[in-house]
Write a protein that holds these residues in place. Structure first.
Motif, short mmCIF file in Angstrom:
data_model
loop_
_atom_site.label_atom_id
_atom_site.label_comp_id
_atom_site.label_asym_id
_atom_site.label_seq_id
_atom_site.Cartn_x
_atom_site.Cartn_y
_atom_site.Cartn_z
N LEU A 1 57.32 75.74 5.12
CA LEU A 1 56.07 75.30 5.29
C LEU A 1 55.94 73.75 6.42
N THR B 1 58.63 73.65 0.59
CA THR B 1 57.29 73.01 1.58
C THR B 1 57.33 71.69 0.56
N LEU C 1 55.12 77.47 10.04
CA LEU C 1 55.54 78.21 9.31
C LEU C 1 56.19 79.39 9.67
#
Length: 125
Positions: free
Chosen positions: A123, A53, A96
Motif C-alpha cells: 500500500l 506499508t 494497493l
C-alpha cells in the motif's frame, strides 16, 4: 482383500489378476470386478502473505479463513483451493499493489493453490 498404497489423491487404476488354483475348464467368460474405495489424504499447500506499508492500520484477511495478517501471515489449504485475500484498512486513499496473484480486483487478490505460494500486498500513500 486387495490393498493399495496411495501416494496422492485422485483416480487410480489397478489390475487385479486372479489365478485359478483348481483345475477347471476355461469358459472364456471375462470376469468383471467393480469396487469403490478411498485413499490418500488431500495434498496441502502453504500460503504466506507479506504486507509492505507505512501504516499500521492495514490488514489482509482470507476467505476461506486462515490468513489474518499481520498476526497470522501463513496458513495451509487443500490442493486446488480458491483463496481470496482482502485488504482491510481505514483509509481508502493510496494505491494497493499485489504480487503473485492470479487475478486482482481493487482491494482483493484471488489465487488457486496448486503449490506453495507467497503473496505481497503493498500500500503506497
Amino acid at each position: 482383500m486387495v490393498e493399495f498404497s496411495l501416494s496422492a489423491i485422485g483416480d487410480r487404476n489397478a489390475t487385479l489378476v486372479i489365478q485359478q488354483n483348481i483345475p477347471l475348464p476355461d469358459c472364456g467368460t471375462p470376469l468383471k470386478l467393480v469396487g469403490t474405495g478411498t485413499g490418500g489424504s488431500a495434498q496441502r499447500h502453504s500460503l504466506s502473505v507479506t504486507i509492505d506499508t507505512s501504516t499500521d492500520e492495514f490488514r489482509v484477511v482470507s476467505t476461506p479463513p486462515g490468513i489474518d495478517c499481520p498476526e497470522r501471515s501463513m496458513a495451509t489449504f487443500d490442493d486446488g483451493t480458491d483463496v481470496i485475500l482482502q485488504a482491510v484498512h481505514d483509509q481508502r486513499d493510496g494505491e494497493l499493489d499485489w504480487d503473485n496473484c492470479d487475478t486482482v480486483s481493487a482491494f482483493s487478490c484471488r489465487l488457486q493453490l496448486n503449490a506453495d505460494r507467497s503473496v505481497r500486498a503493498h500500500l503506497s500513500a
